[in-house]
Write a protein that holds these residues in place. Structure first.
Motif, PDB file in Angstrom:
ATOM      1  N   GLY A  36     -29.474  36.252  79.978  1.00 23.10           N
ATOM      2  CA  GLY A  36     -28.481  37.177  79.454  1.00 23.10           C
ATOM      3  C   GLY A  36     -27.119  36.561  79.270  1.00 23.10           C
ATOM      4  N   TYR A  37     -26.919  35.334  79.781  1.00 28.79           N
ATOM      5  CA  TYR A  37     -25.605  34.682  79.731  1.00 28.79           C
ATOM      6  C   TYR A  37     -25.703  33.251  79.205  1.00 28.79           C
ATOM      7  CZ  TYR A  37     -25.278  38.808  82.480  1.00 28.79           C
ATOM      8  OH  TYR A  37     -25.398  40.112  82.872  1.00 28.79           O
ATOM      9  N   ASP A  38     -26.850  32.951  78.604  1.00 30.25           N
ATOM     10  CA  ASP A  38     -27.099  31.636  78.000  1.00 30.25           C
ATOM     11  C   ASP A  38     -26.664  31.693  76.541  1.00 30.25           C
ATOM     12  OD1 ASP A  38     -27.919  29.115  77.414  1.00 30.25           O
ATOM     13  OD2 ASP A  38     -30.071  29.537  77.535  1.00 30.25           O
ATOM     14  N   CYS A  39     -25.359  31.696  76.330  1.00 30.71           N
ATOM     15  CA  CYS A  39     -24.789  31.986  75.006  1.00 30.71           C
ATOM     16  C   CYS A  39     -25.302  31.051  73.914  1.00 30.71           C
ATOM     17  CB  CYS A  39     -23.265  31.910  75.070  1.00 30.71           C
ATOM     18  SG  CYS A  39     -22.529  33.029  76.278  1.00 30.71           S
ATOM     19  N   GLU A  40     -25.523  29.785  74.255  1.00 27.78           N
ATOM     20  CA  GLU A  40     -25.942  28.816  73.245  1.00 27.78           C
ATOM     21  C   GLU A  40     -27.322  29.130  72.671  1.00 27.78           C
ATOM     22  OE1 GLU A  40     -22.788  27.128  75.686  1.00 27.78           O
ATOM     23  OE2 GLU A  40     -24.744  27.996  76.186  1.00 27.78           O
ATOM     24  N   ASN A  41     -28.124  29.887  73.402  1.00 20.58           N
ATOM     25  CA  ASN A  41     -29.489  30.157  72.968  1.00 20.58           C
ATOM     26  C   ASN A  41     -29.721  31.614  72.558  1.00 20.58           C
ATOM     27  OD1 ASN A  41     -30.689  27.488  73.322  1.00 20.58           O
ATOM     28  ND2 ASN A  41     -30.383  27.821  75.519  1.00 20.58           N
ATOM     29  N   PHE A  42     -28.634  32.371  72.353  1.00 19.62           N
ATOM     30  CA  PHE A  42     -28.799  33.726  71.851  1.00 19.62           C
ATOM     31  C   PHE A  42     -29.341  33.694  70.428  1.00 19.62           C
ATOM     32  CE2 PHE A  42     -25.155  35.593  74.629  1.00 19.62           C
ATOM     33  CZ  PHE A  42     -26.016  35.619  75.704  1.00 19.62           C
ATOM     34  N   THR A  43     -30.242  34.612  70.113  1.00 17.66           N
ATOM     35  CA  THR A  43     -30.703  34.804  68.739  1.00 17.66           C
ATOM     36  C   THR A  43     -29.903  35.955  68.152  1.00 17.66           C
ATOM     37  OG1 THR A  43     -32.944  34.077  69.321  1.00 17.66           O
ATOM     38  CG2 THR A  43     -32.680  35.307  67.258  1.00 17.66           C
ATOM     39  N   LEU A  44     -28.951  35.628  67.287  1.00 18.20           N
ATOM     40  CA  LEU A  44     -28.029  36.628  66.772  1.00 18.20           C
ATOM     41  C   LEU A  44     -28.699  37.502  65.717  1.00 18.20           C
ATOM     42  CD1 LEU A  44     -24.771  34.490  66.440  1.00 18.20           C
ATOM     43  CD2 LEU A  44     -25.489  35.944  68.349  1.00 18.20           C
ATOM     44  N   ARG A  45     -28.294  38.772  65.691  1.00 17.19           N
ATOM     45  CA  ARG A  45     -28.788  39.690  64.680  1.00 17.19           C
ATOM     46  C   ARG A  45     -28.139  39.384  63.336  1.00 17.19           C
ATOM     47  NH1 ARG A  45     -31.301  44.472  66.428  1.00 17.19           N
ATOM     48  NH2 ARG A  45     -31.426  44.664  68.703  1.00 17.19           N
ATOM     49  N   ASP A  46     -28.789  39.822  62.261  1.00 14.05           N
ATOM     50  CA  ASP A  46     -28.284  39.604  60.916  1.00 14.05           C
ATOM     51  C   ASP A  46     -27.777  40.931  60.338  1.00 14.05           C
ATOM     52  OD1 ASP A  46     -29.039  39.638  57.754  1.00 14.05           O
ATOM     53  OD2 ASP A  46     -28.354  37.666  58.390  1.00 14.05           O
ATOM     54  N   ASP A  47     -26.543  40.936  59.842  1.00 11.95           N
ATOM     55  CA  ASP A  47     -25.942  42.154  59.306  1.00 11.95           C
ATOM     56  C   ASP A  47     -26.795  42.788  58.212  1.00 11.95           C
ATOM     57  OD1 ASP A  47     -23.376  42.724  60.598  1.00 11.95           O
ATOM     58  OD2 ASP A  47     -22.779  40.753  59.875  1.00 11.95           O
ATOM     59  N   TRP A  48     -27.285  41.956  57.307  1.00 12.00           N
ATOM     60  CA  TRP A  48     -27.988  42.486  56.142  1.00 12.00           C
ATOM     61  C   TRP A  48     -29.372  43.011  56.496  1.00 12.00           C
ATOM     62  CZ3 TRP A  48     -24.349  43.300  52.949  1.00 12.00           C
ATOM     63  CH2 TRP A  48     -23.262  42.429  52.909  1.00 12.00           C
ATOM     64  N   GLU A  49     -30.006  42.386  57.479  1.00  9.90           N
ATOM     65  CA  GLU A  49     -31.282  42.914  57.953  1.00  9.90           C
ATOM     66  C   GLU A  49     -31.089  44.278  58.627  1.00  9.90           C
ATOM     67  OE1 GLU A  49     -33.060  40.057  60.495  1.00  9.90           O
ATOM     68  OE2 GLU A  49     -33.513  38.619  58.877  1.00  9.90           O
ATOM     69  N   MET A  50     -29.997  44.423  59.361  1.00 13.55           N
ATOM     70  CA  MET A  50     -29.714  45.696  60.012  1.00 13.55           C
ATOM     71  C   MET A  50     -29.413  46.791  58.990  1.00 13.55           C
ATOM     72  SD  MET A  50     -30.019  45.167  63.297  1.00 13.55           S
ATOM     73  CE  MET A  50     -29.023  46.300  64.244  1.00 13.55           C
ATOM     74  N   LEU A  51     -28.650  46.439  57.948  1.00 17.33           N
ATOM     75  CA  LEU A  51     -28.362  47.423  56.907  1.00 17.33           C
ATOM     76  C   LEU A  51     -29.628  47.802  56.144  1.00 17.33           C
ATOM     77  CD1 LEU A  51     -24.951  46.172  55.452  1.00 17.33           C
ATOM     78  CD2 LEU A  51     -25.377  48.296  56.700  1.00 17.33           C
ATOM     79  N   ALA A  52     -30.483  46.809  55.898  1.00 11.87           N
ATOM     80  CA  ALA A  52     -31.744  47.091  55.196  1.00 11.87           C
ATOM     81  C   ALA A  52     -32.596  48.056  56.015  1.00 11.87           C
ATOM     82  CB  ALA A  52     -32.503  45.791  54.938  1.00 11.87           C
ATOM     83  N   ALA A  53     -32.630  47.852  57.346  1.00  6.27           N
ATOM     84  CA  ALA A  53     -33.396  48.740  58.209  1.00  6.27           C
ATOM     85  C   ALA A  53     -32.799  50.145  58.193  1.00  6.27           C
ATOM     86  CB  ALA A  53     -33.413  48.191  59.637  1.00  6.27           C
ATOM     87  N   SER A  54     -31.469  50.216  58.127  1.00  5.54           N
ATOM     88  CA  SER A  54     -30.803  51.514  58.087  1.00  5.54           C
ATOM     89  C   SER A  54     -31.202  52.310  56.850  1.00  5.54           C
ATOM     90  CB  SER A  54     -29.281  51.319  58.109  1.00  5.54           C
ATOM     91  OG  SER A  54     -28.608  52.551  57.926  1.00  5.54           O
ATOM     92  N   PHE A  55     -31.215  51.654  55.693  1.00  7.89           N
ATOM     93  CA  PHE A  55     -31.532  52.368  54.459  1.00  7.89           C
ATOM     94  C   PHE A  55     -33.027  52.640  54.314  1.00  7.89           C
ATOM     95  CE2 PHE A  55     -27.272  50.827  53.437  1.00  7.89           C
ATOM     96  CZ  PHE A  55     -26.712  52.010  52.966  1.00  7.89           C
ATOM     97  N   ARG A  56     -33.849  51.824  54.970  1.00 10.73           N
ATOM     98  CA  ARG A  56     -35.280  52.163  55.014  1.00 10.73           C
ATOM     99  C   ARG A  56     -35.475  53.442  55.821  1.00 10.73           C
ATOM    100  NH1 ARG A  56     -36.144  46.642  56.051  1.00 10.73           N
ATOM    101  NH2 ARG A  56     -36.703  47.089  58.232  1.00 10.73           N
ATOM    102  N   ALA A  57     -34.726  53.543  56.929  1.00 13.82           N
ATOM    103  CA  ALA A  57     -34.815  54.745  57.761  1.00 13.82           C
ATOM    104  C   ALA A  57     -34.312  55.970  57.008  1.00 13.82           C
ATOM    105  CB  ALA A  57     -34.014  54.549  59.048  1.00 13.82           C
ATOM    106  N   LYS A  58     -33.336  55.764  56.133  1.00 15.22           N
ATOM    107  CA  LYS A  58     -32.819  56.878  55.337  1.00 15.22           C
ATOM    108  C   LYS A  58     -33.847  57.372  54.321  1.00 15.22           C
ATOM    109  CE  LYS A  58     -29.183  58.059  52.001  1.00 15.22           C
ATOM    110  NZ  LYS A  58     -28.047  57.543  51.202  1.00 15.22           N
ATOM    111  N   GLN A  59     -34.614  56.443  53.768  1.00 14.59           N
ATOM    112  CA  GLN A  59     -35.529  56.791  52.679  1.00 14.59           C
ATOM    113  C   GLN A  59     -36.832  57.436  53.152  1.00 14.59           C
ATOM    114  OE1 GLN A  59     -35.922  53.035  50.731  1.00 14.59           O
ATOM    115  NE2 GLN A  59     -33.880  53.103  49.770  1.00 14.59           N
ATOM    116  N   VAL A  60     -37.292  57.061  54.364  1.00 11.66           N
ATOM    117  CA  VAL A  60     -38.561  57.630  54.832  1.00 11.66           C
ATOM    118  C   VAL A  60     -38.381  59.110  55.140  1.00 11.66           C
ATOM    119  CG1 VAL A  60     -39.372  55.430  55.732  1.00 11.66           C
ATOM    120  CG2 VAL A  60     -38.118  56.986  57.235  1.00 11.66           C
TER     121      VAL A  60
END
Length: 311
Positions: A36-60
């Motif tokens: 939880g504190y190994d900053c160098e090995n965090f897998t960061l989220r992607d803004d555009w993937e999150m937005l894509a998931a948001s609009f998929r949730a809107k459409q279903v």
């Protein structure tokens, strides 16, 4: 466009075993481990993937499919996702005020029974013996102040912090499960104190951010090693550097001012009005206060101008 948020979690419920963090793929099980504190090995989220998931949730159209998207991505549709320039990961900053000062280290002292009755009396005596400057206002409660007091309470005759903690009371409701080593716990407070001193500065450089965040990371890692139970706020603080790079010193984006304004609005008498009347009362009060501020400020400016021209 950006804003500070209090906890910056993903949209998934906090009881979920996954999707702990809105910035990376950390899970709830990581909060009390080195991962939880190994900053160098965090897998960061992607803004555009999150937005894509948001609009998929809107459409279903079914709740089942929306839940599937939420479980898989940690994202549900939010109306804010419609805003131009809004990026969930990189533009919604973790609020330093709620996040850092909300992760109270005082719980360690209380839950770990690290101060017995005599220790609490000594702590109170130390606080009362300090001669505060007349203009200090409300007494400080940050970790820098606490470190000084703890040293006075825990030090031995040689002025060194003793290692052994007070005995746990026989009537204790729950025995602490972490290592009660006062020297190591004092290091936790020292690291957090140095982090706060550096990161809460009104001006700060990139190197100072890295330096201050290193102390904060050491504080969290030391708590993990001691077996102290940590909450998600500690992990969220590992993402501070990216927001310092984007928005500058915390004075530019923390929520102290917003909370102060909320306090002012709470004082407004709204008489229990509904159907929009409450909002109208708050708005009128807010505008009136700003107009009075402008009037007083303008009056003072005029006096200074007249004084300077007369001289």
């Amino acid at each position: 466009m950006h804003g500070a948020v209090e906890c910056h979690t993903s949209d998934a419920p906090t009881s979920s075993k996954t999707h702990l963090c809105g910035c990376c793929s950390a899970e709830h099980s990581d909060v009390n481990t080195e991962a939880g504190y190994d900053c160098e090995n965090f897998t960061l989220r992607d803004d555009w993937e999150m937005l894509a998931a948001s609009f998929r949730a809107k459409q279903v159209t079914s709740k089942k499919k929306r839940k599937e998207i939420l479980d898989k991505t940690g994202k549900r549709y939010l109306v804010m996702d419609e805003l131009t320039g809004w990026l969930l990961v990189s533009t919604s900053a973790i609020d330093f005020m709620h996040n850092f000062y909300g992760a109270l280290l005082l719980d360690i002292l209380i839950g770990g029974y690290l101060l017995d009755a005599d220790g609490w009396w000594r702590l109170q005596d130390v606080v009362n013996s300090i001669q505060w400057p007349s203009g200090i206002g409300r007494l400080p409660s940050n970790v820098r102040f606490l470190c000084t007091v703890l040293w006075s309470v825990w030090r031995g005759e040689d002025d060194r912090i003793r290692q052994s903690a007070p005995d746990i009371p026989s009537n204790a409701k729950a025995r602490p499960k972490f290592e009660r080593n006062l020297i190591k716990i004092y290091c936790v407070f020292i690291y957090a104190s140095l982090a706060e001193w550096i990161l809460a500065a009104k001006t700060i450089s990139k190197q100072e951010v890295e330096h201050g965040h290193r102390f904060l990371r050491w504080s969290c890692q030391e708590m993990v090693a001691l077996g102290i139970h940590l909450v998600p706020n500690f992990h969220y603080s590992m993402h501070y550097p990216q927001f310092f790079r984007l928005f500058g010193p915390v004075y530019a984006w923390w929520l102290f001012a917003h909370e102060r304004f909320n306090g002012e609005l709470e004082k407004v008498n709204i008489n229990g009005h509904a159907d929009g009347q409450m909002e109208l009362s708050l708005t009128r009060n807010w505008i009136a206060k700003h107009r009075l501020h402008e009037l007083v400020s303008g009056h003072h400016s005029m006096i200074r101008y007249l004084t300077s021209t007369c001289v």
